[in-house]
Design a protein around this motif. Sequence first.
Motif, PDB file in Angstrom:
ATOM      1  N   LEU A 197     -40.384  56.463 -11.599  1.00  0.00           N
ATOM      2  CA  LEU A 197     -40.311  55.209 -12.341  1.00  0.00           C
ATOM      3  C   LEU A 197     -39.324  55.334 -13.503  1.00  0.00           C
ATOM      4  CD1 LEU A 197     -41.309  52.327 -12.847  1.00  0.00           C
ATOM      5  CD2 LEU A 197     -43.219  53.303 -14.141  1.00  0.00           C
ATOM      6  N   LEU A 198     -39.349  56.462 -14.170  1.00  0.00           N
ATOM      7  CA  LEU A 198     -38.452  56.721 -15.284  1.00  0.00           C
ATOM      8  C   LEU A 198     -36.990  56.720 -14.805  1.00  0.00           C
ATOM      9  CD1 LEU A 198     -38.430  57.411 -18.311  1.00  0.00           C
ATOM     10  CD2 LEU A 198     -38.579  59.808 -17.669  1.00  0.00           C
ATOM     11  N   GLU A 246     -35.825  55.247 -12.160  1.00  0.00           N
ATOM     12  CA  GLU A 246     -35.482  53.879 -11.768  1.00  0.00           C
ATOM     13  C   GLU A 246     -35.117  53.042 -13.000  1.00  0.00           C
ATOM     14  OE1 GLU A 246     -34.188  51.174  -9.381  1.00  0.00           O
ATOM     15  OE2 GLU A 246     -34.912  53.100  -8.635  1.00  0.00           O
ATOM     16  N   GLN A 247     -35.875  53.193 -14.066  1.00  0.00           N
ATOM     17  CA  GLN A 247     -35.550  52.483 -15.307  1.00  0.00           C
ATOM     18  C   GLN A 247     -34.209  52.958 -15.867  1.00  0.00           C
ATOM     19  OE1 GLN A 247     -39.041  53.269 -17.666  1.00  0.00           O
ATOM     20  NE2 GLN A 247     -40.011  51.333 -17.072  1.00  0.00           N
ATOM     21  N   LYS A 286     -31.425  51.353 -14.207  1.00  0.00           N
ATOM     22  CA  LYS A 286     -31.285  49.960 -14.649  1.00  0.00           C
ATOM     23  C   LYS A 286     -30.784  49.875 -16.093  1.00  0.00           C
ATOM     24  CE  LYS A 286     -34.805  48.221 -11.525  1.00  0.00           C
ATOM     25  NZ  LYS A 286     -36.151  47.661 -11.399  1.00  0.00           N
ATOM     26  N   ASP A 301     -31.944  51.360 -18.926  1.00  0.00           N
ATOM     27  CA  ASP A 301     -32.948  51.261 -19.987  1.00  0.00           C
ATOM     28  C   ASP A 301     -32.709  52.399 -20.984  1.00  0.00           C
ATOM     29  OD1 ASP A 301     -35.170  51.353 -21.634  1.00  0.00           O
ATOM     30  OD2 ASP A 301     -36.634  51.152 -20.020  1.00  0.00           O
ATOM     31  N   ALA A 353     -35.518  54.980 -21.337  1.00  0.00           N
ATOM     32  CA  ALA A 353     -35.579  55.921 -20.221  1.00  0.00           C
ATOM     33  C   ALA A 353     -34.524  57.012 -20.410  1.00  0.00           C
ATOM     34  CB  ALA A 353     -35.369  55.200 -18.896  1.00  0.00           C
TER      35      ALA A 353
END
Length: 177
Positions: A5-6, A8-9, A12, A14, A17
Amino acid sequence: MQLDLLVEQFRKKDPNAFKTLHDMYADNICGVINTIVKNDGVAQEICQDVFIKIWNNAESYNSSKGRFFTWILNIARNAAIDEIRSKTYKNQKKNLSADYFVGILESREEENMTVDTKGLRKLVKNLKEKCVQIIELLYFRGYTQKDAAEELDIPIGTVKTRNRSCISQLRENMESI
């Protein structure tokens, strides 16, 4: 937070992250880089560049090809290798001072010398000037054989022959100590 999840962020863009991943991996990445370049300052700079590069190319990470850390590690390793192959890095190595070693050869004050210094002096005292030049360039200043040939304005084959001959002479000197 789960790593997938980290990541993936991170992909994107983030910033949180990025910070978390940087905190997780920066010390290890800098350590690997430092084992290659053998300079803390240069390793820190390359590490920063690596993290900027992965931020700018986050979309190129593919989890099916390997772990995220391995992806960063490969980028870092390649960046470190590129650095040590660079002309700037090689020129910095050439500019290392051999004054300490030259001072040992020229020093006449035996009482101020350490045991190690006396031993080094004995090893090199019977070497010809040509050997001292070759050893200084190749081993103390980090020149390649090609660079030494250019510096001394002699053929590379002569540098190689002198190097072998000088190392043999040093070995003989070591046996006689």
